[in-house]
Write a protein that holds these residues in place. Structure first.
Motif, short mmCIF file in Angstrom:
data_model
loop_
_atom_site.label_atom_id
_atom_site.label_comp_id
_atom_site.label_asym_id
_atom_site.label_seq_id
_atom_site.Cartn_x
_atom_site.Cartn_y
_atom_site.Cartn_z
N ASP A 177 0.88 -1.23 -0.01
CA ASP A 177 0.06 -0.10 -0.05
C ASP A 177 0.75 1.20 0.05
OD1 ASP A 177 -2.02 -1.75 0.12
OD2 ASP A 177 -2.81 -0.70 1.92
N ALA A 178 1.84 1.40 0.92
CA ALA A 178 2.80 2.52 0.99
C ALA A 178 3.44 2.92 -0.47
CB ALA A 178 3.84 2.26 2.04
N VAL A 179 3.80 2.05 -1.12
CA VAL A 179 4.25 2.22 -2.41
C VAL A 179 3.33 2.81 -3.49
CG1 VAL A 179 5.45 1.37 -4.40
CG2 VAL A 179 6.21 0.92 -2.47
N HIS A 180 2.29 2.33 -3.42
CA HIS A 180 0.96 2.74 -4.23
C HIS A 180 0.67 4.26 -3.99
CE1 HIS A 180 0.67 -0.63 -6.90
NE2 HIS A 180 0.73 -1.37 -5.99
N ARG A 181 0.56 4.21 -2.36
CA ARG A 181 0.20 5.79 -1.93
C ARG A 181 1.31 6.85 -2.46
NH1 ARG A 181 -1.53 3.12 2.71
NH2 ARG A 181 0.50 3.56 3.66
N MET A 182 2.40 6.41 -2.55
CA MET A 182 3.50 7.29 -3.05
C MET A 182 3.33 7.56 -4.46
SD MET A 182 7.66 6.44 -2.89
CE MET A 182 7.49 5.13 -4.25
N VAL A 183 2.98 6.78 -5.11
CA VAL A 183 2.66 6.77 -6.74
C VAL A 183 1.63 7.79 -6.76
CG1 VAL A 183 1.84 5.73 -8.72
CG2 VAL A 183 3.69 4.58 -7.42
N ILE A 184 0.55 7.79 -6.25
CA ILE A 184 -0.57 8.63 -6.03
C ILE A 184 -0.14 10.00 -5.56
CG2 ILE A 184 -2.99 9.18 -5.17
CD1 ILE A 184 -2.89 5.92 -4.71
N ALA A 185 0.37 10.09 -4.61
CA ALA A 185 1.03 11.39 -4.07
C ALA A 185 1.56 12.26 -5.21
CB ALA A 185 1.44 11.19 -2.79
N ARG A 186 2.71 11.55 -5.65
CA ARG A 186 3.74 11.95 -6.52
C ARG A 186 2.93 12.76 -7.68
NH1 ARG A 186 8.67 7.77 -6.74
NH2 ARG A 186 9.92 8.72 -5.07
N ALA A 187 1.80 11.98 -8.26
CA ALA A 187 0.81 12.30 -9.52
C ALA A 187 0.24 13.54 -9.06
CB ALA A 187 0.04 11.18 -10.05
N GLU A 188 -0.08 13.62 -7.76
CA GLU A 188 -0.96 14.77 -7.48
C GLU A 188 0.03 15.97 -7.31
OE1 GLU A 188 -4.69 16.40 -6.79
OE2 GLU A 188 -4.22 14.46 -7.35
N LEU A 189 1.17 15.97 -6.74
CA LEU A 189 1.94 16.82 -6.34
C LEU A 189 2.52 17.54 -7.74
CD1 LEU A 189 3.88 15.45 -3.14
CD2 LEU A 189 2.14 17.47 -3.05
N LYS A 190 2.61 16.81 -8.73
CA LYS A 190 3.45 17.14 -9.90
C LYS A 190 2.38 18.22 -10.61
CE LYS A 190 6.21 13.07 -11.14
NZ LYS A 190 6.43 12.07 -12.20
N LYS A 191 1.27 18.18 -10.08
CA LYS A 191 0.19 19.24 -10.91
C LYS A 191 0.61 20.50 -10.46
CE LYS A 191 -3.38 16.03 -11.08
NZ LYS A 191 -4.91 15.37 -10.57
N HIS A 192 1.30 20.94 -9.46
CA HIS A 192 1.25 21.91 -8.49
C HIS A 192 2.64 22.58 -8.41
CE1 HIS A 192 -3.03 21.19 -7.70
NE2 HIS A 192 -2.56 20.22 -7.28
N THR A 193 3.75 21.75 -9.01
CA THR A 193 5.22 22.30 -8.70
C THR A 193 5.92 21.78 -10.15
OG1 THR A 193 7.10 22.11 -7.43
CG2 THR A 193 5.87 20.29 -7.62
N GLN A 194 7.03 22.44 -9.98
CA GLN A 194 7.96 22.18 -11.14
C GLN A 194 9.22 21.10 -10.36
OE1 GLN A 194 9.17 24.84 -14.52
NE2 GLN A 194 7.64 26.26 -13.91
N GLU A 195 9.30 21.59 -9.29
CA GLU A 195 10.17 20.70 -8.33
C GLU A 195 10.13 19.07 -8.55
OE1 GLU A 195 10.46 21.88 -4.53
OE2 GLU A 195 10.69 24.16 -4.90
N LYS A 196 11.20 18.40 -8.23
CA LYS A 196 10.89 16.78 -8.22
C LYS A 196 10.42 16.40 -6.92
CE LYS A 196 13.72 12.72 -8.29
NZ LYS A 196 15.00 12.01 -8.78
N VAL A 197 9.26 15.52 -7.11
CA VAL A 197 8.34 15.09 -5.98
C VAL A 197 8.67 13.66 -5.80
CG1 VAL A 197 7.15 16.95 -6.12
CG2 VAL A 197 6.62 14.96 -7.50
#
Length: 628
Positions: A608-628
């Motif tokens: 679960d933790a790895v998949h939540r990381m994938v979900i969070a990264r996809a969400e954060l990429k919408k709001h920043t140009q920094e590496k997440v």
């Protein structure tokens, strides 16, 4: 350039700027090399501005491709007036296309990039080289491709593996969807239209094209008309034929002396069910976008997998069980002709089983770059050394082939190009099954999750799947569908648990009342129904996103349902156990077995933790140009 583009695009200045910048980026760096960051920098804008219009690079590319095709159509419009046989007009159009494709204008070059992308549908280097050679002289091969399309469809071979046909048909049909193909003698217009539609569908999905004006983007998550009778047959067979035999099959485990040996009764039960399914034409549903199966979409298959999840023998009865489905997909997409003949055909027939060996005891395998099993080239062979565990299905005596994730590259190679996949027959010298891993004390016999050691195991170099360094690329193609299949079946288990819970709550009496009327049981039952419905809708949406052909865009959705479906099903099952009391944790109901399987599913195919990381990264990429 921008002003010219807006003639062909909706009246959206910001979007036109984005498309112009994207076309230039794709021309300069190619699809793989270009990124959303590159487009943003060219515009002097943030990634968020681009993500306001597009969810992924593939979606942006599809619109650039569509705009390029609009310009291309106008550039060759005069060819439509050519008189003569269809093939004459076809070749004339192809020659006009050739002129446009060698132009340096970004949009024309991007169209060519889109066409060459489809070469990835070829499964071996030899096939790709052959297709590139054919594509270099398109007009000379037009008639051969035309004949090949008809022959492939007649033989039932028109699928992703026939990439040359699909690529060429995409090239033609996107620009001239009606006039180029004339019915042969004895062939109705309807048959030709159906063939043409099928070719276009395969070609567009191979490209990952998602033009916003195409019907494929309509998010219809309901059952299609063609699915309804199939679903009814599957549901009835699960209910009337399979479920009544589940307990008897499991009660036979160990009666042959070896818990991983089939008794004659188990063989009769499973063989009889599979024969009945084949007689009814209910077989290999999981083969989406393939002529070998029903050609269902992932959304359509979701409804069937849910029904299969309700019975222990459900998936295997229809030859849709893990890990075979994922392994067959690997062989169909990436295997050589020899691999397919030796291993894929008997798997499709349900005559043998397989296992997928990835996880290792000495490394954190949730980070697949840690996989360390040695695989060294030695002449015409590869030599494997190391251990694998949680090798699901390897305990089954019918398991004849392993697909093994190995390390072939050194530390100097890019992290995601150090690994490969290779085929190892289960009876190869040096392969030793050390033990059966237990899940909360259960060995899951006769399926089993085995701990296996490889001591100088030697296999032919031809057993390598695709090429060295392609392990991650293959794994993503395999694990994406596999994860969503697990989620679909988990929802079916949740439905079964809720059914058992409801029946128990109305039939069992305590303190003078049915259990349903005690405590918060009304609320508990209601909440279970709510969560199942929400999980099912998320699963169907994830399936729909997969059907659009963009694996990168689908990844966060697959991760979402991989987290949600097992979690919801586990909660519902746990509530059902509570309703049954002591009987719920015993062997007298399927709930205890279901609970252990669902709890394990929160770890299998990525925790679960790895998949939540994938979900969070996809969400954060919408709001920043920094590496997440």
């Amino acid at each position: 350039m921008t002003a010219h583009l807006r003639i062909a695009l909706p009246d959206d200045i910001a979007q036109g700027d984005i498309l112009a910048a994207a076309a230039a980026c794709f021309m300069e760096r190619g699809y793989q090399g270009a990124s959303i960051d590159d487009v943003a920098r060219r515009l002097g804008a943030t990634k968020g501005r681009i993500y306001h219009h597009y969810n992924s690079k593939a979606e942006l590319f599809a619109d650039v491709f569509r705009a390029g095709m609009a310009l291309n159509r106008r550039a060759i419009a005069g060819q439509l007036n050519i008189k003569g046989p269809a093939i004459t007009r076809l070749i004339a159009m192809m020659k006009a296309h050739t002129v446009n494709m060698i132009a340096t204008r970004p949009f024309q070059r991007t169209v060519w990039e889109g066409i060459t992308m489809h070469l990835r549908g070829a499964t071996t280097p030899e096939q790709r080289e052959a297709l590139i050679e054919l594509a270099a002289d398109r007009d000379a091969y037009a008639d051969q491709f035309r004949a090949a399309a008809v022959a492939a469809r007649a033989a039932g071979d028109l699928d992703f593996g026939n990439a040359g046909v699909a690529m060429q048909m995409m090239f033609l049909t996107l620009n001239s969807p009606v006039f180029w193909f004339q019915p042969r003698t004895g062939q109705s217009t309807g048959e030709v239209d159906a063939l043409l539609a099928e070719i276009v569908t395969f070609a567009l999905r191979g490209l990952g094209y998602k033009g916003k004006d195409r019907a494929v983007t309509d998010m219809n998550l309901g059952m299609t008309e063609r699915l309804k009778p199939i679903h009814e047959k599957v549901a009835r067979m699960v209910r009337d034929d399979i479920l009544p035999l589940d307990d008897e099959f499991l009660d036979e485990v160990g009666k042959a002396g070896n818990r991983f040996a089939y008794t004659s009764r188990q063989t009769d039960i499973l063989g009889g069910l599979k024969a009945k399914a084949r007689e009814r034409g209910l077989w290999n549903f999981w083969l989406t976008d393939s002529s070998r199966g029903y050609g269902l979409t992932t959304v359509e298959y979701a409804y069937l997998a849910e029904e299969m999840g309700k019975a222990h023998l459900g998936a295997e009865t229809f030859n849709c069980s893990a890990p075979d489905t994922g392994n067959m997909e690997v062989l169909e997409r990436y295997g050589s002709a020899e691999h397919k003949q030796q291993w894929l055909e008997p798997l499709l027939e349900g005559k043998i089983r397989s296992a997928y060996l990835m996880t290792e005891p000495d490394v954190a395998s949730s980070d697949a770059t840690n996989i360390a099993m040695s695989c060294v080239r030695d002449g015409d062979d590869y030599v494997l050394d190391g251990e694998k565990w949680w090798s699901s299905g390897a305990g089954d005596p019918r398991c004849k082939i392993y697909i093994v994730m190995v390390k072939t590259g050194g530390e100097d190679a890019p992290r995601h190009q150090r690994h490969s996949m290779i085929l190892v027959p289960a009876d190869t010298k040096g392969v030793t099954v050390l033990r059966a891993m237990e899940v909360y004390g259960r060995d899951d016999a006769p399926h089993g999750h085995m701990h296996i050691r490889f001591d100088s195991v030697r296999v032919p170099a031809s057993n390598l799947v695709w090429a060295e360094g392609k392990g991650f690329e293959i794994a993503q193609g395999r694990l994406g569908p596999g994860r969503i299949h697990h989620a679909m079946r988990a929802i079916g288990q949740a439905e079964r648990a809720l059914e058992l819970m409801a029946q128990r709550s109305m039939r069992r009496v305590a303190f003078g009342k049915p259990l349903a009327k005690l405590g918060a049981n009304y609320d508990i039952i209601a909440e279970c129904r709510l969560e199942i419905e929400m999980a099912r809708l998320l699963c169907l949406k994830a399936a729909w996103v997969m059907d659009q052909g963009d694996a990168r865009a689908a990844a966060p959705w697959i991760s979402q349902i991989k987290v949600v479906a097992p979690r919801v099903a586990l909660k519902v099952t746990d509530e059902a156990v509570q309703m049954f009391g002591g009987q719920g944790v015993s062997q007298d109901t399927p709930l205890a077995r279901m609970w252990t399987g669902l709890r394990t599913l929160r770890l299998a195919d990525g925790p679960d933790a790895v998949h939540r990381m994938v979900i969070a990264r996809a969400e954060l990429k919408k709001h920043t140009q920094e590496k997440v």
